[in-house]
Design an enzyme around this catalytic site. Structure first.
Site, PDB file in Angstrom:
ATOM      1  N   ILE A  30      50.640 -34.978 -19.732  1.00 11.85           N
ATOM      2  CA  ILE A  30      50.540 -35.361 -21.141  1.00 11.85           C
ATOM      3  C   ILE A  30      50.197 -34.163 -22.010  1.00 11.85           C
ATOM      4  O   ILE A  30      50.290 -34.220 -23.232  1.00 11.85           O
ATOM      5  CB  ILE A  30      49.481 -36.477 -21.342  1.00 11.85           C
ATOM      6  CG1 ILE A  30      48.107 -36.012 -20.827  1.00 11.85           C
ATOM      7  CG2 ILE A  30      49.910 -37.749 -20.651  1.00 11.85           C
ATOM      8  CD1 ILE A  30      46.997 -37.004 -21.078  1.00 11.85           C
ATOM      9  N   ALA A  52      50.055 -29.509 -21.627  1.00 12.41           N
ATOM     10  CA  ALA A  52      50.163 -28.311 -20.805  1.00 12.41           C
ATOM     11  C   ALA A  52      49.534 -27.156 -21.559  1.00 12.41           C
ATOM     12  O   ALA A  52      49.974 -26.809 -22.660  1.00 12.41           O
ATOM     13  CB  ALA A  52      51.621 -27.999 -20.481  1.00 12.41           C
ATOM     14  N   ALA A  53      48.487 -26.595 -20.993  1.00 15.55           N
ATOM     15  CA  ALA A  53      47.792 -25.473 -21.634  1.00 15.55           C
ATOM     16  C   ALA A  53      48.103 -24.193 -20.869  1.00 15.55           C
ATOM     17  O   ALA A  53      48.947 -24.169 -19.977  1.00 15.55           O
ATOM     18  CB  ALA A  53      46.294 -25.740 -21.670  1.00 15.55           C
ATOM     19  N   SER A  54      47.411 -23.126 -21.218  1.00 15.67           N
ATOM     20  CA  SER A  54      47.707 -21.825 -20.615  1.00 15.67           C
ATOM     21  C   SER A  54      47.276 -21.729 -19.164  1.00 15.67           C
ATOM     22  O   SER A  54      47.857 -20.979 -18.385  1.00 15.67           O
ATOM     23  CB  SER A  54      47.026 -20.717 -21.416  1.00 15.67           C
ATOM     24  OG  SER A  54      45.637 -20.973 -21.503  1.00 15.67           O
ATOM     25  N   ALA A 106      46.222 -24.755 -17.267  1.00 22.43           N
ATOM     26  CA  ALA A 106      46.203 -26.040 -16.574  1.00 22.43           C
ATOM     27  C   ALA A 106      47.123 -27.050 -17.257  1.00 22.43           C
ATOM     28  O   ALA A 106      47.562 -26.848 -18.394  1.00 22.43           O
ATOM     29  CB  ALA A 106      44.773 -26.594 -16.539  1.00 22.43           C
ATOM     30  N   GLN A 107      47.406 -28.128 -16.523  1.00 28.08           N
ATOM     31  CA  GLN A 107      48.102 -29.280 -17.078  1.00 28.08           C
ATOM     32  C   GLN A 107      47.173 -30.486 -17.011  1.00 28.08           C
ATOM     33  O   GLN A 107      46.297 -30.561 -16.145  1.00 28.08           O
ATOM     34  CB  GLN A 107      49.381 -29.570 -16.284  1.00 28.08           C
ATOM     35  CG  GLN A 107      50.404 -28.465 -16.353  1.00 28.08           C
ATOM     36  CD  GLN A 107      51.644 -28.790 -15.551  1.00 28.08           C
ATOM     37  OE1 GLN A 107      52.665 -29.181 -16.072  1.00 28.08           O
ATOM     38  NE2 GLN A 107      51.557 -28.617 -14.240  1.00 28.08           N
ATOM     39  N   VAL A 108      47.373 -31.423 -17.928  1.00 27.39           N
ATOM     40  CA  VAL A 108      46.546 -32.629 -17.980  1.00 27.39           C
ATOM     41  C   VAL A 108      47.416 -33.845 -17.684  1.00 27.39           C
ATOM     42  O   VAL A 108      48.503 -34.000 -18.261  1.00 27.39           O
ATOM     43  CB  VAL A 108      45.862 -32.781 -19.355  1.00 27.39           C
ATOM     44  CG1 VAL A 108      44.986 -34.030 -19.366  1.00 27.39           C
ATOM     45  CG2 VAL A 108      45.031 -31.546 -19.685  1.00 27.39           C
ATOM     46  N   LYS A 139      42.633 -32.850 -15.323  1.00 25.91           N
ATOM     47  CA  LYS A 139      43.048 -31.488 -15.678  1.00 25.91           C
ATOM     48  C   LYS A 139      43.169 -30.679 -14.392  1.00 25.91           C
ATOM     49  O   LYS A 139      42.187 -30.502 -13.664  1.00 25.91           O
ATOM     50  CB  LYS A 139      42.014 -30.867 -16.624  1.00 25.91           C
ATOM     51  CG  LYS A 139      42.374 -29.490 -17.145  1.00 25.91           C
ATOM     52  CD  LYS A 139      41.319 -29.025 -18.154  1.00 25.91           C
ATOM     53  CE  LYS A 139      41.645 -27.652 -18.712  1.00 25.91           C
ATOM     54  NZ  LYS A 139      40.612 -27.218 -19.701  1.00 25.91           N
ATOM     55  N   ASP A 194      36.539 -22.228 -28.948  1.00 29.37           N
ATOM     56  CA  ASP A 194      37.964 -22.446 -29.206  1.00 29.37           C
ATOM     57  C   ASP A 194      38.211 -23.837 -29.785  1.00 29.37           C
ATOM     58  O   ASP A 194      38.883 -24.665 -29.170  1.00 29.37           O
ATOM     59  CB  ASP A 194      38.755 -22.268 -27.907  1.00 29.37           C
ATOM     60  CG  ASP A 194      40.252 -22.190 -28.153  1.00 29.37           C
ATOM     61  OD1 ASP A 194      40.653 -21.881 -29.288  1.00 29.37           O
ATOM     62  OD2 ASP A 194      41.029 -22.435 -27.207  1.00 29.37           O
TER      63      ASP A 194
END
Length: 555
Positions: free
Chosen positions: A187, A189-191, A193-195, A209, A341
Site C-alpha cells: 500500500i 513504498a518508501a526508500s 521498506a514497503q508497507v 513494514k 521527517d
C-alpha cells in the site's frame, strides 16, 4: 559501460576538433581548461576501472561488490554529465544577459531530473540521500527541490520474492503462516521498506513494514561510494563541500534501518505528546516486530497535504494547522526529542470522537537536542521577535554560529539584513528577491552557517521548513510564526523562576512580547491587503503567488 566511455572520448575529441570549440577553449584561462580536463579524465578513468572490476571475476562476493560498482559508475556518469552540462551550456554567457535566469533554470531542471532518475535506479541509500538534499533548500535551486521531492513519495516497489526471503530469514515462516490474511500488494513504498496490509490471527487489522532485504548488506559499500562522490564533487567545486554531512547521514540511516529503534521512538513520541488529546501514534505490536519488520495498528486517514479532500470532508484547515505547529513546536522547544521527517506522507488527519486528530507515522529518524541548545534557541527566537540584535548575537554565539543574521534567516526564512527584521507570514517582492540573492550569491555563507550550527539543528531546520510547506499548501490559514514564537520562547520566560513575585516581574515582558507579535500581524495584514488591491488594479505583482513559490524553494 565501455560504450559510454568510448562515446565520451569521441565527444571530447569532436569538440576539441571543432572550430568553435577550439577558438573558445583556447580563450579560456588555464584554470578553466584544467577544470574541464578534470571532468573528462575522471569520467574516462572511472568508467574504465569500473568496467575492469566488474568483468574481473565471477565469484559471488565480487558480484555483490560489482553491484555496488555499477551504482558507483552510474553515479559518476550522472555527476560528470551534470558538471559538463553546466560548464558547456554557460560558455560565453553573462549574468547580465536578460535570458540568463531562464537558461539557468532549464539547466537546473534537466540536471535535477538526471539526479532524480539516478537515485531511483540506485535505490535504497541513494534515495535517502536525495531526500536529504531536499532539506538543503536553503542552498539548492528551486528546480532541484521540486524535482527531488518525488523521492519522498515515489519509490520503487520490489518483487515478492524479496518479501518472502526477509520473513524466512527472520521468522522461519512465510507471511501467510504468521498472519490470518496478508496482501502482498504494497500500500506504500518508501526508500528503505514497503508497507503491506494484514490481519492478525486475532482479527486485528495491522500495517506491516518490511525492509528491503539487501539494504543492510550494501550500506557500507554505498556509504563509501557516496563519500567518494562527495570528495570528487568538492574537487570540482570547492565551495560545494558536503562531505561534512556524510557522518550525520550515515548515523541517521543506521537509525532508520533498525525497526526496533523506530518502534521505541514511536512509543516515546506518544508519551511525550500524551497531553495533546488530538495526537495519535499507531501502537506497535512487538510480538511481530524485529529489526527488519515493524507491525503497528492500521490507521486510515487523509494525507495532511490533500487539501481538497480535507475541505470536502469538512475539516478546518485553521484547526489542523494550529495543531500541527503546536505539536512539532512542542517537540522542538520543550521535549528536545524531535521527529526529523514530518513530510506530508507521515502525517494523517482523521476524525476521532468528533474532533480532528493528527496521526504521526514513520518514527525511524529522530533528533535529540540538549537543554542548553533548546534554551539558546528559545532566547534567540525571543530576541528576533523583539528585534534585539545584541541578544541575537549572544545566543547565536552560544549555538556556535558567528553570523547571527544568517542564522536568523536560515531558521525563520525571512530577511534580516535588508530590513528592520520582523517575523512575517509572507514576504514582499523586494524581500523575495533578497532571499534569492542570498541563496545565489552568498552560497558559501549559508553553507558556513550550516556547518557551524550544532548537528542537531540541521534536522530541526528541516522539520520547521517541512511543516511551513504544509501550511503553504493549505493557504497559510494561521499566523504560524506567532504559534512557533510562543512555543519557542516559553522556555525563556520560564527561566525567571517560580513564585508570585517572579511571575509578576516577568508579566510585563510577556505583554511586550505579545504586543510585538500583534503589531507584526496588523502590519502584515494591511500590507498584504494593499498589495492585493494593487494587484487587482494591475499595479503590482501577485505577491501571494510569488511567496508560495518561494516557500517551496526554501522548504
Amino acid at each position: 559501460m565501455t560504450k559510454w566511455t568510448v562515446r565520451l572520448i569521441q565527444k571530447y575529441i569532436a569538440m576539441r576538433s571543432s572550430r568553435r570549440y577550439s577558438r573558445e577553449y583556447h580563450n579560456f584561462s588555464e584554470n578553466a581548461r584544467s577544470r574541464y580536463r578534470k571532468y573528462v579524465i575522471t569520467g574516462i578513468t572511472t568508467g574504465g576501472l569500473a568496467a575492469v572490476a566488474i568483468g574481473s571475476s565471477d565469484d559471488k562476493n565480487v558480484v555483490l561488490t560489482a553491484s555496488g560498482l555499477v551504482r558507483l559508475v552510474r553515479s559518476m556518469k550522472v555527476g560528470l554529465t551534470i558538471s559538463l552540462d553546466y560548464y558547456i551550456s554557460m560558455l560565453g554567457q553573462s549574468e547580465d544577459d536578460p535570458n540568463y535566469k531562464s537558461k539557468m533554470s532549464q539547466i537546473h531542471l534537466r540536471c535535477a531530473e538526471r539526479l532524480r532518475d539516478a537515485c531511483l535506479q540506485n535505490g535504497g541509500t541513494y534515495i535517502k540521500l536525495g531526500q536529504g538534499l531536499v532539506s538543503l533548500s536553503h542552498i539548492l535551486p528551486r528546480e532541484y527541490v521540486s524535482t527531488l521531492k518525488v523521492l519522498q513519495d515515489k519509490c520503487l516497489c520490489r518483487n515478492n520474492e524479496e518479501l518472502y526471503e526477509v520473513f524466512k530469514e527472520d521468522f522461519g515462516k512465510s507471511p501467510e503462516d504468521i498472519f490470518e490474511t496478508f496482501d502482498c500488494n504494497p500500500i506504500a513504498a518508501a526508500s528503505i521498506a514497503q508497507v503491506f496490509e494484514a490481519t492478525t490471527k486475532q482479527g486485528k487489522k495491522v500495517a506491516v513494514k518490511v525492509q528491503y532485504n539487501d539494504l543492510q548488506k550494501r550500506l557500507n559499500g554505498d556509504i563509501m561510494t557516496i563519500n567518494l562522490l562527495l570528495k570528487i564533487g568538492t574537487w570540482f567545486h570547492p565551495k560545494v563541500d558536503f562531505t561534512w554531512i556524510l557522518n550525520d547521514f550515515e548515523e541517521a540511516l543506521k537509525q532508520e534501518l533498525d525497526f526496533v529503534n523506530e518502534g521505541r521512538n514511536g512509543e516515546r513520541c506518544a508519551k511525550d505528546l500524551s497531553h495533546f488529546n488530538y495526537i495519535h501514534v499507531p501502537r506497535v505490536l512487538w510480538e511481530y516486530t524485529n529489526t527488519r519488520v515493524l507491525v503497528t495498528e492500521f490507521i486510515e486517514g487523509i494525507k495532511i497535504s490533500d487539501t481538497a479532500k480535507l475541505k470536502k470532508e469538512g475539516f478546518s484547515l485553521v484547526d489542523i494547522n494550529y495543531k500541527l505547529f503546536e505539536t512539532f513546536g512542542y517537540q522542538i522547544f520543550q521535549t528536545g526529542f524531535v521527529h526529523a521527517d514530518p513530510h506530508p506522507g507521515n502525517v494523517l488527519v482523521r476524525k476521532c470522537n468528533g474532533q480532528t486528530e493528527l496521526v504521526i507515522l514513520d518514527h525511524g529518524l529522530y533528533q535529540t537536542t540538549t537543554k542548553e541548545e533548546r534554551m539558546a534557541l528559545s532566547h534567540f527566537w525571543k530576541a528576533i521577535v523583539l528585534a534585539n540584535h545584541d541578544n541575537m548575537k549572544t545566543y547565536s554565539k552560544s549555538l556556535g554560529v558567528d553570523d547571527y543574521i544568517m542564522l536568523a534567516e536560515v531558521i525563520t526564512q525571512s530577511p534580516l539584513r535588508s530590513t528592520n527584521f520582523k517575523l512575517k507570514q509572507k514576504l514582499n517582492k523586494d524581500e523575495e528577491d533578497y532571499m534569492a540573492k542570498v541563496a545565489g550569491e552568498r552560497f558559501d555563507m549559508i553553507v558556513n552557517c550550516l556547518q557551524q550550527m550544532p548537528r542537531s539543528l540541521l534536522l530541526i531546520v528541516r522539520n520547521l521548513n517541512t511543516i511551513r510547506a504544509i501550511s503553504y499548501d493549505h493557504g497559510c490559514p494561521i499566523d504560524r510564526y506567532a504559534v512557533l514564537a510562543r512555543m519557542a520562547t516559553k522556555a525563556s520566560f520560564q527561566t525567571h523562576g517560580k513564585g508570585i513575585l517572579k511571575k509578576a516581574l516577568v508579566y510585563p515582558q510577556k505583554v511586550w512580547f505579545e504586543t510585538n507579535l500583534f503589531i507584526i500581524r496588523i502590519v502584515t495584514f494591511w500590507r498584504m491587503l494593499i498589495l492585493d488591491v494593487l494587484h487587482k488594479m494591475g499595479l503590482a505583482p501577485d505577491v501571494r503567488a510569488i511567496m508560495k513559490e518561494v516557500a517551496y524553494e526554501f522548504q
